[in-house]
Design a protein around this motif. Structure first.
Motif, PDB file in Angstrom:
ATOM      1  N   ARG A 136       0.489  -7.741  -3.091  1.00  0.00           N
ATOM      2  CA  ARG A 136       1.925  -7.569  -2.806  1.00  0.00           C
ATOM      3  C   ARG A 136       2.566  -8.945  -2.691  1.00  0.00           C
ATOM      4  O   ARG A 136       1.908  -9.937  -2.391  1.00  0.00           O
ATOM      5  CB  ARG A 136       2.107  -6.773  -1.517  1.00  0.00           C
ATOM      6  N   ASP A 137       3.857  -8.982  -2.933  1.00  0.00           N
ATOM      7  CA  ASP A 137       4.597 -10.241  -2.826  1.00  0.00           C
ATOM      8  C   ASP A 137       4.723 -10.616  -1.354  1.00  0.00           C
ATOM      9  O   ASP A 137       5.271  -9.856  -0.552  1.00  0.00           O
ATOM     10  CB  ASP A 137       5.979 -10.069  -3.459  1.00  0.00           C
TER      11      ASP A 137
ATOM     12  N   SER B 221      -2.724  -6.953   4.766  1.00  0.00           N
ATOM     13  CA  SER B 221      -2.223  -6.844   3.396  1.00  0.00           C
ATOM     14  C   SER B 221      -2.929  -7.835   2.479  1.00  0.00           C
ATOM     15  O   SER B 221      -3.387  -8.902   2.903  1.00  0.00           O
ATOM     16  CB  SER B 221      -0.716  -7.101   3.357  1.00  0.00           C
ATOM     17  N   TYR B 222      -3.019  -7.449   1.221  1.00  0.00           N
ATOM     18  CA  TYR B 222      -3.489  -8.334   0.171  1.00  0.00           C
ATOM     19  C   TYR B 222      -2.236  -8.836  -0.537  1.00  0.00           C
ATOM     20  O   TYR B 222      -1.490  -8.045  -1.134  1.00  0.00           O
ATOM     21  CB  TYR B 222      -4.403  -7.568  -0.779  1.00  0.00           C
ATOM     22  N   ALA B 223      -1.954 -10.135  -0.451  1.00  0.00           N
ATOM     23  CA  ALA B 223      -0.660 -10.655  -0.883  1.00  0.00           C
ATOM     24  C   ALA B 223      -0.833 -11.889  -1.755  1.00  0.00           C
ATOM     25  O   ALA B 223      -1.874 -12.556  -1.743  1.00  0.00           O
ATOM     26  CB  ALA B 223       0.197 -10.997   0.328  1.00  0.00           C
TER      27      ALA B 223
ATOM     28  N   ARG C 243      -3.339 -16.343  -3.314  1.00  0.00           N
ATOM     29  CA  ARG C 243      -3.565 -14.890  -3.374  1.00  0.00           C
ATOM     30  C   ARG C 243      -4.738 -14.582  -2.453  1.00  0.00           C
ATOM     31  O   ARG C 243      -5.821 -15.152  -2.612  1.00  0.00           O
ATOM     32  CB  ARG C 243      -3.884 -14.443  -4.792  1.00  0.00           C
ATOM     33  N   GLY C 244      -4.542 -13.692  -1.501  1.00  0.00           N
ATOM     34  CA  GLY C 244      -5.627 -13.363  -0.585  1.00  0.00           C
ATOM     35  C   GLY C 244      -5.201 -12.403   0.497  1.00  0.00           C
ATOM     36  O   GLY C 244      -4.069 -11.910   0.517  1.00  0.00           O
ATOM     37  N   SER C 245      -6.126 -12.133   1.403  1.00  0.00           N
ATOM     38  CA  SER C 245      -5.887 -11.201   2.511  1.00  0.00           C
ATOM     39  C   SER C 245      -5.209 -11.918   3.671  1.00  0.00           C
ATOM     40  O   SER C 245      -5.478 -13.100   3.933  1.00  0.00           O
ATOM     41  CB  SER C 245      -7.200 -10.595   2.993  1.00  0.00           C
ATOM     42  N   ILE C 246      -4.363 -11.173   4.366  1.00  0.00           N
ATOM     43  CA  ILE C 246      -3.747 -11.670   5.593  1.00  0.00           C
ATOM     44  C   ILE C 246      -4.498 -11.052   6.762  1.00  0.00           C
ATOM     45  O   ILE C 246      -4.589  -9.824   6.879  1.00  0.00           O
ATOM     46  CB  ILE C 246      -2.259 -11.302   5.659  1.00  0.00           C
ATOM     47  N   CYS C 247      -5.050 -11.888   7.608  1.00  0.00           N
ATOM     48  CA  CYS C 247      -5.858 -11.396   8.722  1.00  0.00           C
ATOM     49  C   CYS C 247      -5.529 -12.169   9.990  1.00  0.00           C
ATOM     50  O   CYS C 247      -4.945 -13.258   9.925  1.00  0.00           O
ATOM     51  CB  CYS C 247      -7.344 -11.513   8.397  1.00  0.00           C
TER      52      CYS C 247
ATOM     53  N   LEU D 259      -1.311 -15.000  12.335  1.00  0.00           N
ATOM     54  CA  LEU D 259      -1.887 -14.429  11.125  1.00  0.00           C
ATOM     55  C   LEU D 259      -2.071 -15.529  10.102  1.00  0.00           C
ATOM     56  O   LEU D 259      -1.289 -16.485  10.054  1.00  0.00           O
ATOM     57  CB  LEU D 259      -0.975 -13.337  10.546  1.00  0.00           C
ATOM     58  N   VAL D 260      -3.076 -15.366   9.250  1.00  0.00           N
ATOM     59  CA  VAL D 260      -3.328 -16.371   8.225  1.00  0.00           C
ATOM     60  C   VAL D 260      -3.689 -15.681   6.914  1.00  0.00           C
ATOM     61  O   VAL D 260      -4.497 -14.754   6.879  1.00  0.00           O
ATOM     62  CB  VAL D 260      -4.448 -17.355   8.658  1.00  0.00           C
ATOM     63  N   LEU D 261      -3.035 -16.107   5.849  1.00  0.00           N
ATOM     64  CA  LEU D 261      -3.385 -15.651   4.500  1.00  0.00           C
ATOM     65  C   LEU D 261      -4.490 -16.583   3.994  1.00  0.00           C
ATOM     66  O   LEU D 261      -4.276 -17.789   3.858  1.00  0.00           O
ATOM     67  CB  LEU D 261      -2.167 -15.693   3.590  1.00  0.00           C
TER      68      LEU D 261
END
Length: 363
Positions: free
Chosen positions: A45-46, A58-60, A140-144, A175-177
């Motif tokens: 996602r954007d 989210s995967y952004a 591009r990656g996960s936000i955790c 949070l960190v992407l």
């Protein structure tokens, strides 16, 4: 309960200890990778289109052209004892310009991130005369959620260097992407777990398929089906199994022999038994065997083995079978083996090449 149902339960019960652990591992691995694979299939996602409440998990992806600062490095020691930076975490504003999160990139992207940060500083210093040079950081990656240590460092940095109040800190989410992560896993981990999940799913499928094949009891069903009345044959064999006490898993009367041992079970009509003899177990195995050969079955199925613990036990079985099988030859000899192989259907006392001999050397 009829014979087939009982034996099928035996087969399944014997195979379950092998199937269940493989299935459990396959399901666990599938559950671990499925969310990540689903995110990959859906695509990222954007980042700038996400509301704050949608960020976590989210995967952004984003082309980041504004970086306020960096707040943490991850370092490692190389072979020469020198510390090297393996990743850096940047402070990045979202679309509203007020909400911030962290973005972690590996060492290969640090130069790009630092360039964007420098350009951001130039813009902040003189926004009216600033001209963007096209610098950006593609992630591009996960936000955790940040781990506890990083979150403490993050908020300490914001308070010490920017003097933010507790109320202002509410806009800086812990949070960190993480670049390259999918559902918290990096590409190598995801690939490894995915391949392991596939391997265990294939193994489980193979075990289930093998169990189903064994549970079909083709040797018994095929033998009975070869006769004129298959259902009657199965019913007669079941009756022998139900009414005759076993001797080393073998039940025998004047109509049927029924050997019960899960997938290795077999049945024979007494009139179809051509040859019986005692043999030692195959090399590397302990015990003895009673070999029972049929007249009608194809070569790959005509020998039926009854394992027993001793020669005495084998002779007990032969003593049981001898009066029930008047048309069978008892005892081994090479001449008998050649005669049986030449014509199993006609092999019997009338064609026995060693008809006057009862006791034969064991093979």
């Amino acid at each position: 309960m009829n014979l087939l149902k009982h034996l099928r339960r035996q087969v399944v019960a014997a195979r379950l200890p092998g199937i269940l652990p493989a299935l459990a591992v396959a399901l666990a691995l599938t559950a671990a990778v499925a969310p990540a694979l689903w995110q990959l299939l859906r695509g990222p996602r954007d980042l700038y289109a996400l509301a704050p409440a949608e960020l976590n998990g989210s995967y952004a992806a984003a082309h980041i052209d504004t970086i306020w600062d960096w707040y943490a490095d991850t370092v490692a020691t190389d072979r020469n004892g020198r510390e090297i930076v393996t990743s850096r975490e940047y402070l990045v504003p979202l679309a509203d310009g007020k909400t911030f999160i962290g973005v972690e990139v590996p060492a290969r992207l640090i130069d790009d991130g630092d360039q964007v940060m420098e350009e951001t500083n130039r813009w902040r210093a003189d926004p009216e005369n600033y001209f963007w040079n096209g610098s950006s950081l593609t992630v591009r990656g996960s936000i955790c959620p940040m781990d506890e240590e990083t979150a403490a460092l993050y908020y300490s940095f914001l308070q010490e260097y920017y003097g933010l109040s507790d109320q202002e800190l509410d806009n800086f989410l812990p949070l960190v992407l993480v670049q390259g992560r999918v559902n918290g896993m990096d590409g190598a981990t995801l690939l490894l777990l995915g391949l392991a999940a596939i391997a265990f799913l294939v193994l489980t499928g193979a075990l289930i398929s093998r169990t189903a094949a064994q549970a079909s009891l083709e040797g018994i069903t095929g033998y009975c089906a070869a006769g004129p009345y298959p259902e009657d044959a199965l019913e007669e064999a079941s009756r022998t199994w139900q009414t005759v006490p076993p001797l080393y898993r073998l039940r025998a009367d004047r109509n049927w022999l029924v050997y019960e041992d899960g997938a290795r079970s077999w049945v024979l009509r007494t009139g179809d038994v051509a040859w019986v003899y005692i043999a030692r177990a195959a090399r590397g195995r302990r015990g003895w065997q009673v070999q029972v050969y049929s007249r009608s079955e194809p070569a790959r199925r005509q020998r039926h083995t009854l394992p027993v613990p001793s020669e005495r036990a084998a002779r007990q079985v032969v003593d049981l079978l001898h009066p029930l099988l008047p048309e069978a030859v008892f005892g081994y000899s090479p001449a008998r083996q050649r005669a049986y192989r030449a014509d199993p259907a006609r092999f019997g006392p009338s064609t026995d090449p060693d008809s006057r001999v009862w006791e034969m050397p064991l093979p």
